[in-house]
Design an enzyme around this catalytic site. Structure first.
Site, PDB file in Angstrom:
ATOM      1  N   GLY A 224      -0.246  -8.763  69.794  1.00  0.00           N
ATOM      2  CA  GLY A 224      -1.616  -8.301  70.246  1.00  0.00           C
ATOM      3  C   GLY A 224      -2.427  -8.048  69.315  1.00  0.00           C
ATOM      4  O   GLY A 224      -2.190  -7.713  68.290  1.00  0.00           O
TER       5      GLY A 224
ATOM      6  N   LYS B 236       3.824   3.944  70.488  1.00  0.00           N
ATOM      7  CA  LYS B 236       2.110   4.098  69.968  1.00  0.00           C
ATOM      8  C   LYS B 236       2.113   5.353  69.243  1.00  0.00           C
ATOM      9  O   LYS B 236       2.367   6.515  69.700  1.00  0.00           O
ATOM     10  CB  LYS B 236       1.400   4.156  71.241  1.00  0.00           C
ATOM     11  CG  LYS B 236       1.554   2.943  72.311  1.00  0.00           C
ATOM     12  CD  LYS B 236       0.887   2.877  73.326  1.00  0.00           C
ATOM     13  CE  LYS B 236      -0.468   2.742  73.029  1.00  0.00           C
ATOM     14  NZ  LYS B 236      -1.262   2.600  74.544  1.00  0.00           N
TER      15      LYS B 236
ATOM     16  N   ASP C 206       2.616   4.497  82.596  1.00  0.00           N
ATOM     17  CA  ASP C 206       3.083   6.094  82.191  1.00  0.00           C
ATOM     18  C   ASP C 206       3.573   6.067  80.635  1.00  0.00           C
ATOM     19  O   ASP C 206       4.405   5.329  80.515  1.00  0.00           O
ATOM     20  CB  ASP C 206       4.122   6.409  83.221  1.00  0.00           C
ATOM     21  CG  ASP C 206       4.669   7.924  83.241  1.00  0.00           C
ATOM     22  OD1 ASP C 206       3.652   8.588  82.780  1.00  0.00           O
ATOM     23  OD2 ASP C 206       5.438   8.076  83.801  1.00  0.00           O
TER      24      ASP C 206
END
Length: 582
Positions: free
Chosen positions: A322, A341, A376
């Site tokens: 991505g 992340k 979530d």
């Protein structure tokens, strides 16, 4: 005084203090959870939201208070691992008779990790794996109601509705039994199964979330096991059966990682989660604990599962597929269905948020109704991995972009803070690579996702395709939160008409634009859709380009309306005349 106590006495006092705090936490958790039935019966949707938020805060509040108490108790020895090893051993014996022993283990881990700021895991002072090879207790009360060989599908549904009555009457139980039976019959016939149920088992506890209640169970048709979930709503005429879900995918979406947590009162969470996994075998155990409100233990299970997976492969973490994020550095393990992340040290233009603001957005998502469209994100601190697990390109990117958070220490990589989410395919990649029908469906659902978020009082901010993803069920979800805000904080405007050619050709706005101003007509180039998909989007969602669409939702939300967002396709509704958003 406590400094003169023996190690044994200190260990006993520490274990009892932590045990008492956990007992207090879980008692309060159950009290809040229990109120969901009353709120549903009284149609008090605002109280349901308030309780959902209060229950999410409860764990951190109790842990913080307990850490202070334990530090005061142990004093100078609060970092003595020999004392803590004894506390852990005493505590393990104390929780063995409980029905919620696994949750109690995670609670102690939360205390020790806060006190020691543990990097990686430390089996001396925390439960890296559970202390029990099998459940230490046996069920003390039945969890299932069994329905053997009912006369018909209609009789089965009627019996279930009768057995799970509320203080509010059903609007028309006979009608619901008939419509529910027709829906089941249509589904099982499409599978080539006999249109009769040999046996059904329904969980005793009722699941509550938002404006709906759910009876959850399973049934056998022609020897085939199928889920059986009855979704109920409570409107002015009374309680009504809104949908029957018999497909694993539909039930999995209901329990999705993009939804708020259920309120379900259960004696033994362990048994409930295992039952749910039998009807949703592809759902990880950790996600199911999270779905029923035990998100801290769900994190424990997710992390254990990751550690166990790492022992079965030697592959490396890589930069996630991505477009690279300007705020987040995202990496993944190719064979594992999650992404990690890390917040970058610095954000390039035009990003203006601070690290604290980004974390605040993730906390907003954690506390908010995710409407089936926000992933979530589970927050972790002080994780440790083998350096060999990271590709050279990923380590170099981490050194350049996240040196304040990621530290290479010899043969280990320490990450002081990260979020872990389920991995989805970025929507921009999906539009380029998927089959034509899949792209069309995703483009249409992209618009629905934006509308669902708006109905939940969320404006994504950045509507570019790269910030959305597609789940294995084909649902479009949002995962880039740094520009997300409440819809009611936005000012949706129509851009004024240029007065002359200079204004018309100006590269910059020639009129005043406030910090929270949004111009829906300008969303078209932002979306990045090319033909024919731009026309497909326009055909289904042209209203998104009009300020009135957004202003109407704002008015309804500010007036106190809790807008109903369906957790399943409209086609599943027994009364298909009812439209989305009321």
């Amino acid at each position: 005084m406590f400094q003169t106590l023996t190690d044994s006495r200190l260990a006993n006092l520490g274990a009892r203090a932590i045990y008492g705090a956990f007992d207090e936490y879980h008692a309060q958790f159950k009290t809040i959870t229990r109120r969901a039935r009353t709120h549903f019966e009284q149609r008090d949707w605002h109280r349901i939201r308030e309780d959902a938020a209060a229950r999410l805060d409860l764990y951190s509040e109790v842990v913080a208070r307990t850490v202070t108490e334990i530090r005061d108790l142990l004093g100078a020895r609060s970092h003595d691992k020999l004392i803590w090893a004894s506390i852990k051993a005493v505590y393990s014996g104390m929780i063995a008779p409980r029905n919620d022993w696994e949750l109690a283990e995670t609670f102690l881990n939360s205390i020790t990790r806060r006190i020691f700021t543990t990097v990686g895991v430390d089996p001396q002072v925390e439960f890296v794996d559970t202390d029990f090879d099998a459940p230490p207790t046996k069920p003390t009360q039945p969890m299932l109601r069994t329905y053997d060989a009912p006369h018909s599908l209609e009789a089965l549904i009627a019996n279930i509705l009768t057995d799970y009555a509320f203080t509010v009457d059903y609007e028309d139980r006979a009608r619901d039994a008939r419509l529910g039976a027709e829906a089941i019959g249509e589904y099982v016939r499409a599978l080539g199964l006999p249109c009769e149920v040999e046996r059904a088992e329904m969980l005793e506890p009722v699941f509550f979330r938002g404006r709906r209640a759910y009876f959850v169970g399973r049934m056998w048709c022609g020897g085939t096991l199928l889920p059986l979930v009855l979704s109920l709503e409570n409107n002015e005429p009374g309680v009504a059966l809104d949908a029957v879900l018999c497909a694993e995918d539909d039930v999995s979406i209901l329990f999705s990682f993009t939804r708020a947590y259920f309120h379900v009162e259960v004696a033994r969470p362990y048994d409930l989660v295992r039952f749910l996994q039998e009807i949703m075998p592809r759902k990880p155990i950790g996600e199911l604990y999270i779905a029923i409100g035990y998100n801290r233990h769900g994190k424990t299970e997710l992390y254990r599962h990751l550690l166990h997976h790492l022992t079965s492969t030697d592959e490396q973490f890589i930069i996630a597929p991505g477009a690279p994020g300007m705020v987040m550095l995202v990496f993944t393990l190719p064979s594992y269905d999650v992404v990690c992340k890390v917040i970058r040290d610095h954000f390039d233009e035009p990003k203006t948020a601070t690290r604290a603001e980004v974390m605040g957005k993730y906390y907003l998502v954690f506390k908010h109704d995710r409407a089936g469209r926000l992933i979530d994100a589970q927050e972790f601190e002080h994780l440790e991995f083998d350096r060999a697990r990271f590709s050279d390109s990923l380590l170099e990117e981490m050194r350049r972009g996240a040196a304040n958070t990621v530290h290479v220490d010899g043969q280990r990589v320490v990450i002081t803070h990260l979020y872990i989410e389920r991995r989805v395919q970025p929507l921009d990649i999906h539009v380029r690579e998927a089959a034509e029908k899949a792209v069309r469906d995703a483009v249409i659902d992209y618009g629905r996702a934006i509308k669902d978020l708006a109905a939940a009082n969320i404006f994504p901010g950045d509507l570019l395709l790269k910030n959305f993803g597609v789940t294995r069920h084909g649902r479009v979800v949002f995962y880039d939160y740094d520009e997300l805000c409440l819809l009611t904080d936005c000012n949706f405007r129509t851009a004024p008409t240029p007065r002359d050619s200079i204004e018309e050709l100006s590269a910059e706005p020639w009129f005043f634009v406030g910090e929270h101003d949004c111009f829906p007509a300008e969303f078209k180039p932002w979306l990045g859709l090319q033909e024919p998909w731009r026309s497909v989007f326009m055909e289904h969602h042209a209203d998104l380009y009009e300020p009135d669409f957004w202003r109407d939702l704002q008015s309804r939300i500010l007036a106190g309306e809790v807008i109903d967002i369906l957790p399943y396709p409209h086609s599943k509704r027994l009364n298909k005349a009812v439209s989305q958003f009321g």
